[in-house]
Each structure stands twice: as C-alpha cells, then as structure tokens.
Design a protein around this motif. Structure first.
Motif, PDB file in Angstrom:
ATOM      1  N   UNK A 110       0.857  -1.103   0.055  1.00  0.00           N
ATOM      2  CA  UNK A 110      -0.145  -0.058   0.108  1.00  0.00           C
ATOM      3  C   UNK A 110       0.907   1.279  -0.119  1.00  0.00           C
ATOM      4  N   UNK A 111       0.212   2.224  -0.401  1.00  0.00           N
ATOM      5  CA  UNK A 111       1.072   3.673  -0.525  1.00  0.00           C
ATOM      6  C   UNK A 111       1.462   4.203   0.884  1.00  0.00           C
ATOM      7  N   UNK A 112       0.540   3.505   1.802  1.00  0.00           N
ATOM      8  CA  UNK A 112       0.898   3.992   3.283  1.00  0.00           C
ATOM      9  C   UNK A 112       2.136   3.285   3.822  1.00  0.00           C
ATOM     10  N   UNK A 113       2.178   1.920   3.438  1.00  0.00           N
ATOM     11  CA  UNK A 113       3.044   1.162   3.891  1.00  0.00           C
ATOM     12  C   UNK A 113       4.563   1.773   3.360  1.00  0.00           C
ATOM     13  N   UNK A 114       4.316   1.936   2.102  1.00  0.00           N
ATOM     14  CA  UNK A 114       5.705   2.567   1.495  1.00  0.00           C
ATOM     15  C   UNK A 114       6.089   3.898   2.129  1.00  0.00           C
ATOM     16  N   UNK A 115       5.048   4.802   2.256  1.00  0.00           N
ATOM     17  CA  UNK A 115       5.493   5.829   2.994  1.00  0.00           C
ATOM     18  C   UNK A 115       6.108   5.706   4.340  1.00  0.00           C
ATOM     19  N   UNK A 116       5.325   5.018   5.092  1.00  0.00           N
ATOM     20  CA  UNK A 116       6.086   4.453   6.338  1.00  0.00           C
ATOM     21  C   UNK A 116       7.393   3.961   6.538  1.00  0.00           C
ATOM     22  N   UNK A 117       7.717   3.090   5.530  1.00  0.00           N
ATOM     23  CA  UNK A 117       8.947   2.352   5.526  1.00  0.00           C
ATOM     24  C   UNK A 117      10.049   3.469   5.348  1.00  0.00           C
ATOM     25  N   UNK A 118       9.490   4.292   4.406  1.00  0.00           N
ATOM     26  CA  UNK A 118      10.577   5.412   3.683  1.00  0.00           C
ATOM     27  C   UNK A 118      10.877   6.287   4.902  1.00  0.00           C
ATOM     28  N   UNK A 119      10.122   6.844   5.598  1.00  0.00           N
ATOM     29  CA  UNK A 119      10.194   7.454   6.741  1.00  0.00           C
ATOM     30  C   UNK A 119      11.177   7.094   7.470  1.00  0.00           C
ATOM     31  N   UNK A 120      11.057   5.734   8.002  1.00  0.00           N
ATOM     32  CA  UNK A 120      11.754   4.818   8.926  1.00  0.00           C
ATOM     33  C   UNK A 120      13.117   4.859   8.402  1.00  0.00           C
ATOM     34  N   UNK A 121      13.270   4.586   7.052  1.00  0.00           N
ATOM     35  CA  UNK A 121      14.671   4.367   6.426  1.00  0.00           C
ATOM     36  C   UNK A 121      15.538   5.812   6.516  1.00  0.00           C
ATOM     37  N   UNK A 122      14.697   6.810   6.202  1.00  0.00           N
ATOM     38  CA  UNK A 122      15.184   8.033   5.959  1.00  0.00           C
ATOM     39  C   UNK A 122      15.446   8.908   7.497  1.00  0.00           C
ATOM     40  N   UNK A 123      14.842   8.029   8.502  1.00  0.00           N
ATOM     41  CA  UNK A 123      15.151   9.071   9.796  1.00  0.00           C
ATOM     42  C   UNK A 123      16.707   9.323  10.145  1.00  0.00           C
ATOM     43  N   UNK A 124      16.869  10.490  10.331  1.00  0.00           N
ATOM     44  CA  UNK A 124      18.390  10.753  10.527  1.00  0.00           C
ATOM     45  C   UNK A 124      18.810  10.195  11.679  1.00  0.00           C
TER      46      UNK A 124
END
Length: 126
Positions: A102-116
């Motif tokens: 889902x787009x929501x799952x991709x957004x959440x994963x991306x935010x977690x991966x890019x967390x500084x």
C-alpha cells in the motif's frame, strides 16, 4: 476473526490473547538468547531469531494468526534496496505498485529508512 475459514468469537479470541500474554511473560521476558542477540546484533536480528528459530516465537505467530493479527510480510532486503535506490525517481504510487504494497506502507517504511537518527548505508543496485 477466523481460523482457516472458521469464525473465532470474541471469547475465544480473548483466550488466545491471554495465552499469548502469558507466553510472553513467562518465556520471552528475561530470555537470555534474545538479550544476547539484541546486544551483539541489534533489535532486528534479535527479533528475526525469535520469529524464525525460536519454538516459542513460532508458537506465538501461530496463535496470532488464529485471531487475525497477521502483519504484512517483512520487507526483504531487495525491497528495501529498491525503495532506497528509487524513491527520488518515482512517486509513492509507482513504488507501491512495483513493491505490491500500500502507498501508506511505502511512506511509513521510507520515513523509517530515512530517519536521521538511524544511520543506514544506501546499497547500489547490481
């Protein structure tokens, strides 16, 4: 809620949740194997061991499936690498279709991966 097509009523689901809670309290809290894996390899590897190798962890997963608490499949390394290498090139919608999430799952994963606060290495595509 269902078990292989059978409906689980609220009372049965509550019994299963209580069993999960008791197992976590009696077997997982204070588990030296999990604690050592966490210290040596990190949280991901510690929980990966619990989910893939530990008898209690597998039992907990089976109980969870009975009450319909299945989570989306764990992200594979290939999916994570694809996301990291393509998020600047494609839209969330495109990525979600390509990754079948889902787009929501991709957004959440991306935010977690890019967390500084977390340092991750970007892997180049082969």
């Amino acid at each position: 809620m269902s078990i292989c097509g059978q409906v689980v009523d609220k009372k049965e689901a509550k019994k299963i949740r209580n069993k999960i809670s008791r197992l976590l309290d009696s077997k997982c809290t204070g588990c030296s194997t999990r604690a050592n894996n966490y210290k040596l390899k990190g949280q991901y590897e510690a929980y990966k061991y619990c989910n893939e190798s530990c008898f209690i962890g597998k039992n907990l997963q089976e109980l969870s499936k009975k009450i319909g608490n299945e989570r989306d499949p764990i992200w594979t390394d290939d999916e994570v690498n694809y996301l990291l290498n393509h998020y600047q090139l494609y839209s969330i919608e495109h990525l979600s279709k390509r990754l079948e999430r889902s787009p929501e799952a991709v957004e959440i994963k991306l935010k977690r991966l890019l967390d500084p606060r977390k340092k991750r290495k970007r892997v180049d595509a082969v």
